[in-house]
Design an enzyme around this catalytic site. Structure first.
Site, PDB file in Angstrom:
ATOM      1  N   TYR A 145       0.826  -1.206   0.000  1.00 21.90           N
ATOM      2  CA  TYR A 145       0.000   0.000   0.000  1.00 21.90           C
ATOM      3  C   TYR A 145       0.863   1.262   0.000  1.00 21.90           C
ATOM      4  O   TYR A 145       0.473   2.285  -0.550  1.00 21.90           O
ATOM      5  CB  TYR A 145      -0.892   0.049   1.247  1.00 21.90           C
ATOM      6  CG  TYR A 145      -2.251  -0.614   1.102  1.00 21.90           C
ATOM      7  CD1 TYR A 145      -2.351  -1.963   0.788  1.00 21.90           C
ATOM      8  CD2 TYR A 145      -3.423   0.106   1.302  1.00 21.90           C
ATOM      9  CE1 TYR A 145      -3.586  -2.573   0.679  1.00 21.90           C
ATOM     10  CE2 TYR A 145      -4.661  -0.491   1.196  1.00 21.90           C
ATOM     11  CZ  TYR A 145      -4.737  -1.833   0.886  1.00 21.90           C
ATOM     12  OH  TYR A 145      -5.960  -2.433   0.781  1.00 21.90           O
ATOM     13  N   LYS A 190       2.433 -15.280   1.804  1.00 21.31           N
ATOM     14  CA  LYS A 190       2.684 -15.984   0.538  1.00 21.31           C
ATOM     15  C   LYS A 190       4.184 -16.275   0.503  1.00 21.31           C
ATOM     16  O   LYS A 190       4.914 -15.849  -0.406  1.00 21.31           O
ATOM     17  CB  LYS A 190       2.225 -15.086  -0.635  1.00 21.31           C
ATOM     18  CG  LYS A 190       2.203 -15.757  -1.992  1.00 21.31           C
ATOM     19  CD  LYS A 190       1.112 -16.794  -2.167  1.00 21.31           C
ATOM     20  CE  LYS A 190       1.264 -17.490  -3.512  1.00 21.31           C
ATOM     21  NZ  LYS A 190       0.315 -18.619  -3.684  1.00 21.31           N
ATOM     22  N   ASP A 222      -3.741 -17.954  -0.520  1.00 23.28           N
ATOM     23  CA  ASP A 222      -4.711 -18.657  -1.382  1.00 23.28           C
ATOM     24  C   ASP A 222      -5.395 -19.796  -0.620  1.00 23.28           C
ATOM     25  O   ASP A 222      -6.608 -19.954  -0.654  1.00 23.28           O
ATOM     26  CB  ASP A 222      -4.051 -19.147  -2.692  1.00 23.28           C
ATOM     27  CG  ASP A 222      -2.740 -19.876  -2.474  1.00 23.28           C
ATOM     28  OD1 ASP A 222      -2.210 -19.877  -1.346  1.00 23.28           O
ATOM     29  OD2 ASP A 222      -2.227 -20.462  -3.457  1.00 23.28           O
ATOM     30  N   ASP A 246      -6.535  -6.904   4.037  1.00 24.30           N
ATOM     31  CA  ASP A 246      -7.667  -6.252   3.364  1.00 24.30           C
ATOM     32  C   ASP A 246      -8.543  -7.308   2.711  1.00 24.30           C
ATOM     33  O   ASP A 246      -9.771  -7.309   2.866  1.00 24.30           O
ATOM     34  CB  ASP A 246      -7.123  -5.274   2.302  1.00 24.30           C
ATOM     35  CG  ASP A 246      -8.233  -4.541   1.587  1.00 24.30           C
ATOM     36  OD1 ASP A 246      -9.175  -4.079   2.271  1.00 24.30           O
ATOM     37  OD2 ASP A 246      -8.178  -4.433   0.345  1.00 24.30           O
ATOM     38  N   ASP A 250     -12.554  -8.983   4.076  1.00 26.75           N
ATOM     39  CA  ASP A 250     -13.799  -8.948   3.295  1.00 26.75           C
ATOM     40  C   ASP A 250     -14.358 -10.364   3.158  1.00 26.75           C
ATOM     41  O   ASP A 250     -15.565 -10.594   3.259  1.00 26.75           O
ATOM     42  CB  ASP A 250     -13.563  -8.374   1.889  1.00 26.75           C
ATOM     43  CG  ASP A 250     -13.839  -6.869   1.820  1.00 26.75           C
ATOM     44  OD1 ASP A 250     -13.566  -6.182   2.828  1.00 26.75           O
ATOM     45  OD2 ASP A 250     -14.305  -6.383   0.776  1.00 26.75           O
TER      46      ASP A 250
HETATM   47  C1  IPM Z   1     -10.435  -0.931   3.976  1.00 25.97           C
HETATM   48  C2  IPM Z   1     -10.655  -0.287   2.645  1.00 25.97           C
HETATM   49  C3  IPM Z   1      -9.468   0.599   2.317  1.00 25.97           C
HETATM   50  C4  IPM Z   1      -8.236  -0.289   2.246  1.00 25.97           C
HETATM   51  C5  IPM Z   1      -9.623   1.442   1.034  1.00 25.97           C
HETATM   52  C6  IPM Z   1     -10.852   2.319   1.073  1.00 25.97           C
HETATM   53  C7  IPM Z   1      -8.391   2.257   0.749  1.00 25.97           C
HETATM   54  O1  IPM Z   1     -10.892  -1.239   1.664  1.00 25.97           O
HETATM   55  O2  IPM Z   1     -10.268  -0.217   4.986  1.00 25.97           O
HETATM   56  O3  IPM Z   1     -10.423  -2.171   4.051  1.00 25.97           O
HETATM   57  O4  IPM Z   1      -7.967  -0.909   1.205  1.00 25.97           O
HETATM   58  O5  IPM Z   1      -7.528  -0.360   3.248  1.00 25.97           O
HETATM   59 MN    MN Z   2     -11.038  -3.305   2.399  1.00 27.84          MN
END
Ligand code: IPM
Ligand code: MN
Length: 363
Positions: A145, A190, A222, A246, A250
């Site tokens: 990042y 990884k 993975d 990240d 999700d």
């Molecule tokens: C999160 C979001 C952020 C990230 C974005 C909005 C930059 O997806 O906080 O998970 O990737 O960190």
């Molecule tokens: Mn995110």
């Protein structure tokens, strides 16, 4: 006399950010009222809203407020009008990344809690979710990042760089958390391909000697993605880099039925920020349909960090009751489909009734 006085910078941000944050603030105000605390809010701009008003996704004034407050509450960042033009130099997300860096918020903590009344709504079979309870420690201020970026006419690159120092400080927190929980730590990386992942492994293996009671596992990202769906119960504390954290968080959100349920806290040595894991969900912006629980549960994490345990427990109980009583938005139940503000209202009502205060009399 007030019990606690806290200055809080509020960054509602973009998309559904303002509407879910408004519910979280309602909840916080009710807690202040019931328990005699005082929270002073300072609203500031960030993200696309800040670019529109000032040209800068993290205006100086916003940063100044964050640097002088006890905590920062953030809604969401992102606007599709900035997504599809690779030539743009200024983007909403830069505001969030710059803020994380400026406050040195290296530890992003994302608890994955499965509410039992939501289990049947998960896309996974309910028995797979039995007893699932994990927490993700995502490194937040390093890795790909923030590494050097380059672009030429024919190529582009993003450097993934980690120092021992950056790995150790988040790993330390994750080991300590594992000690307090089921004593299992899993590093997701990884390491079969990436040198930076091998540095993570070296550090974790070394640190594990100091925590003999913690069982340490290693999974490639993975495989971890597959394991998260097949057998999520195996996870207790996960520690991982910025990018893998990240992605895996999700994915983990699917377990609980909706990304709209996941709160997070981001901490450094001096500052703390609380934000939902979800994004700005532009399709829902302004429609009063977004799920406010992630924002409200982020407040719960903040109260706990303030040492206000009774207050945090009250918020958690109020959310659980809300779910139980069917006060949920359409991402959770298409047939119940309550509005964002109705859900927030119900949480507030539950907070008052927990203390036997008649909500109707107060408001
Ligand atoms: C999160 C979001 C952020 C990230 C974005 C909005 C930059 O997806 O906080 O998970 O990737 O960190
Ligand atoms: Mn995110």
């Amino acid at each position: 006399m007030k019990n606690k006085l806290k200055h809080i910078t509020v960054l509602k941000g973009d998309g559904i950010g303002p509407e879910v944050t408004n519910q979280a603030l309602k909840v916080l105000e009710s807690i202040a009222h019931v328990y005699n605390h005082e929270f002073i809010f300072d609203n500031k701009l960030i993200g696309a809203a800040a670019i529109d008003a000032t040209g800068n996704p993290l205006p100086e004034e916003t940063l100044k407020s964050c640097l002088s407050s006890d905590a920062v509450i953030l809604g969401a960042i992102g606007d599709p009008k900035y997504d599809n033009d690779p030539k743009l130099l200024v983007r909403p997300e830069q505001g969030l990344l710059a803020l994380r860096k400026a406050l040195d918020l290296y530890a992003n903590v994302r608890p994955i809690k499965i509410f039992k009344d939501l289990k049947h709504l998960s896309v996974l079979k309910p028995h797979i979710l039995d007893d699932v309870d994990m927490v993700i420690y995502r490194e937040l201020t390093g890795g790909i990042y923030f590494g050097e970026k380059n672009r030429t006419k024919d190529s582009a690159s993003d450097l993934c760089i980690y120092s021992n120092y950056e790995i150790k400080r988040i790993a330390r927190l994750a080991f300590k958390e594992a000690q307090k929980r089921r004593k299992k730590l899993c590093l997701i990386d990884k390491a079969n391909v990436l040198e930076s992942s091998r540095l993570w492994r070296d550090n974790i293996i070394k640190m594990a000697e100091e925590y003999p009671e913690v069982t340490v596992d290693f999974l490639f990202i993975d495989n971890a993605a597959m394991q998260m769906i097949l057998n999520p119960l195996q996870f207790d504390v996960i520690v991982t880099s910025n990018m893998f954290g990240d992605i895996i968080s999700d994915l983990a959100s699917v377990l609980g039925g909706s990304l709209g349920m996941l709160p997070s806290s981001s901490a450094g040595y001096e500052y703390r920020l609380y934000e939902p894991v979800h994004g700005s969900y532009p399709q829902a912006a302004g429609k009063n349909i977004a799920n406010p629980f992630a924002a409200i549960l982020s407040i719960e994490l903040m109260l706990r960090d303030f040492g206000l345990i009774k207050e945090a427990d009250n918020v958690m109980g109020a959310v659980e009751k809300c779910i139980n009583d069917g006060f949920v938005t359409s991402d959770i139940s298409k047939s119940l489909a309550m509005q964002c503000s109705e859900v927030g209202h119900e949480v507030v009502k539950n907070i008052y009734s927990e203390k036997n205060i008649n909500y109707g009399v107060i408001i």
